[in-house]
Design a protein around this motif. Sequence first.
Motif, mmCIF file in Angstrom:
data_model
loop_
_atom_site.group_PDB
_atom_site.id
_atom_site.type_symbol
_atom_site.label_atom_id
_atom_site.label_comp_id
_atom_site.label_asym_id
_atom_site.label_seq_id
_atom_site.Cartn_x
_atom_site.Cartn_y
_atom_site.Cartn_z
ATOM 1 N N LEU A 173 0.807 -1.223 0.000
ATOM 2 C CA LEU A 173 0.000 0.000 0.000
ATOM 3 C C LEU A 173 0.840 1.271 0.000
ATOM 4 O O LEU A 173 0.518 2.238 -0.687
ATOM 5 N N VAL A 174 1.904 1.279 0.773
ATOM 6 C CA VAL A 174 2.702 2.502 0.943
ATOM 7 C C VAL A 174 3.673 2.712 -0.210
ATOM 8 O O VAL A 174 3.769 3.804 -0.761
ATOM 9 N N TYR A 175 4.384 1.657 -0.583
ATOM 10 C CA TYR A 175 5.446 1.826 -1.578
ATOM 11 C C TYR A 175 4.990 1.535 -2.997
ATOM 12 O O TYR A 175 5.624 1.994 -3.951
ATOM 13 N N ARG A 176 3.925 0.780 -3.148
ATOM 14 C CA ARG A 176 3.323 0.480 -4.450
ATOM 15 C C ARG A 176 4.330 0.043 -5.500
ATOM 16 O O ARG A 176 4.317 0.514 -6.638
ATOM 17 N N ALA A 187 -4.312 -10.349 -6.039
ATOM 18 C CA ALA A 187 -5.593 -10.499 -5.343
ATOM 19 C C ALA A 187 -6.666 -9.614 -5.974
ATOM 20 O O ALA A 187 -7.799 -10.056 -6.186
ATOM 21 N N LEU A 188 -6.330 -8.371 -6.287
ATOM 22 C CA LEU A 188 -7.294 -7.454 -6.894
ATOM 23 C C LEU A 188 -7.768 -7.946 -8.256
ATOM 24 O O LEU A 188 -8.913 -7.720 -8.645
ATOM 25 N N ASN A 189 -6.883 -8.631 -8.972
ATOM 26 C CA ASN A 189 -7.219 -9.135 -10.307
ATOM 27 C C ASN A 189 -7.858 -10.518 -10.283
ATOM 28 O O ASN A 189 -8.105 -11.105 -11.334
ATOM 29 N N GLY A 190 -8.101 -11.062 -9.086
ATOM 30 C CA GLY A 190 -8.774 -12.348 -8.967
ATOM 31 C C GLY A 190 -7.883 -13.560 -9.158
ATOM 32 O O GLY A 190 -8.381 -14.674 -9.309
ATOM 33 N N PRO A 210 -8.905 -7.530 12.856
ATOM 34 C CA PRO A 210 -7.740 -7.040 13.599
ATOM 35 C C PRO A 210 -6.571 -6.632 12.693
ATOM 36 O O PRO A 210 -5.864 -5.672 12.992
ATOM 37 N N ILE A 211 -6.389 -7.322 11.564
ATOM 38 C CA ILE A 211 -5.313 -6.930 10.641
ATOM 39 C C ILE A 211 -5.675 -5.600 9.975
ATOM 40 O O ILE A 211 -4.824 -4.723 9.830
ATOM 41 N N ILE A 212 -6.937 -5.429 9.571
ATOM 42 C CA ILE A 212 -7.362 -4.143 8.991
ATOM 43 C C ILE A 212 -7.142 -3.028 10.003
ATOM 44 O O ILE A 212 -6.621 -1.961 9.657
ATOM 45 N N ASP A 213 -7.517 -3.258 11.261
ATOM 46 C CA ASP A 213 -7.321 -2.249 12.306
ATOM 47 C C ASP A 213 -5.845 -1.907 12.475
ATOM 48 O O ASP A 213 -5.489 -0.735 12.656
ATOM 49 N N GLU A 214 -4.986 -2.919 12.414
ATOM 50 C CA GLU A 214 -3.547 -2.688 12.553
ATOM 51 C C GLU A 214 -3.011 -1.888 11.361
ATOM 52 O O GLU A 214 -2.191 -0.988 11.536
ATOM 53 N N ILE A 215 -3.474 -2.192 10.173
ATOM 54 C CA ILE A 215 -3.066 -1.438 8.980
ATOM 55 C C ILE A 215 -3.424 0.035 9.143
ATOM 56 O O ILE A 215 -2.592 0.918 8.916
ATOM 57 N N VAL A 216 -4.659 0.309 9.547
ATOM 58 C CA VAL A 216 -5.119 1.691 9.737
ATOM 59 C C VAL A 216 -4.273 2.392 10.791
ATOM 60 O O VAL A 216 -3.841 3.531 10.597
ATOM 61 N N ASP A 217 -4.002 1.716 11.889
ATOM 62 C CA ASP A 217 -3.197 2.293 12.966
ATOM 63 C C ASP A 217 -1.790 2.650 12.481
ATOM 64 O O ASP A 217 -1.307 3.753 12.729
ATOM 65 N N VAL A 218 -1.152 1.714 11.789
ATOM 66 C CA VAL A 218 0.225 1.953 11.334
ATOM 67 C C VAL A 218 0.266 3.045 10.275
ATOM 68 O O VAL A 218 1.167 3.888 10.287
ATOM 69 N N GLU A 272 -8.773 5.364 1.518
ATOM 70 C CA GLU A 272 -8.455 4.782 0.205
ATOM 71 C C GLU A 272 -7.720 3.449 0.367
ATOM 72 O O GLU A 272 -8.042 2.470 -0.306
ATOM 73 N N ALA A 273 -6.754 3.405 1.281
ATOM 74 C CA ALA A 273 -6.007 2.166 1.531
ATOM 75 C C ALA A 273 -6.938 1.080 2.050
ATOM 76 O O ALA A 273 -6.853 -0.081 1.632
ATOM 77 N N ARG A 274 -7.828 1.446 2.959
ATOM 78 C CA ARG A 274 -8.789 0.479 3.508
ATOM 79 C C ARG A 274 -9.675 -0.071 2.391
ATOM 80 O O ARG A 274 -9.953 -1.270 2.340
ATOM 81 N N GLU A 275 -10.082 0.775 1.478
ATOM 82 C CA GLU A 275 -10.911 0.343 0.353
ATOM 83 C C GLU A 275 -10.150 -0.624 -0.559
ATOM 84 O O GLU A 275 -10.712 -1.619 -1.027
ATOM 85 N N ILE A 276 -8.882 -0.347 -0.807
ATOM 86 C CA ILE A 276 -8.053 -1.247 -1.616
ATOM 87 C C ILE A 276 -7.988 -2.622 -0.956
ATOM 88 O O ILE A 276 -8.168 -3.646 -1.615
ATOM 89 N N VAL A 277 -7.750 -2.638 0.345
ATOM 90 C CA VAL A 277 -7.665 -3.908 1.071
ATOM 91 C C VAL A 277 -8.994 -4.645 1.015
ATOM 92 O O VAL A 277 -9.043 -5.856 0.768
ATOM 93 N N ARG A 278 -10.075 -3.944 1.209
ATOM 94 C CA ARG A 278 -11.396 -4.591 1.182
ATOM 95 C C ARG A 278 -11.738 -5.120 -0.206
ATOM 96 O O ARG A 278 -12.418 -6.131 -0.337
ATOM 97 N N ASP A 279 -11.281 -4.433 -1.247
ATOM 98 C CA ASP A 279 -11.495 -4.917 -2.616
ATOM 99 C C ASP A 279 -10.638 -6.148 -2.910
ATOM 100 O O ASP A 279 -11.033 -7.014 -3.681
ATOM 101 N N ALA A 280 -9.460 -6.201 -2.296
ATOM 102 C CA ALA A 280 -8.520 -7.291 -2.566
ATOM 103 C C ALA A 280 -8.825 -8.539 -1.749
ATOM 104 O O ALA A 280 -8.508 -9.645 -2.184
ATOM 105 N N ALA A 281 -9.424 -8.374 -0.572
ATOM 106 C CA ALA A 281 -9.530 -9.498 0.364
ATOM 107 C C ALA A 281 -10.952 -9.717 0.859
ATOM 108 O O ALA A 281 -11.776 -8.805 0.866
#
Length: 104
Positions: free
Chosen positions: A15-18, A29-32, A41-49, A63-72
């Motif tokens: 997410l950060v370095y892309r 994952a995004l491409n199926g 808990p992992i989503i919460d940790e991502i948001v915190d960091v 935006e990052a949370r949305e990417i993760v939710r779309d991927a997983a």
Amino acid sequence: MLRVTADTNIYMSGLVYRRGKPYQFLQLALNGGIELAISQPIIDEIVDVLSRKFGMSQEDIAEAREIVRDAARLVEPGARLGQYGSIFIVSVSEFLGTAQGQRR
């Protein structure tokens, strides 16, 4: 289809370095190409960091949370184990090699 999960560090790098293998992993994952599973808990940790360590704005975090939710797919967390039966913990590089081999 391979079902996998990833450590928070993989999500952060992708997410950060892309760029690099963690980014390729998220794109797969995004491409199926794989079925990625994540727990709340992992989503919460991502948001915190993203907020605490990288100082991202709430808009960028959303935006990052949305990417993760779309991927997983959201799943209930389970115990962390080393190797259990046919389940292995591998590096992103090893995984991408395995995933690419199965797609041929």
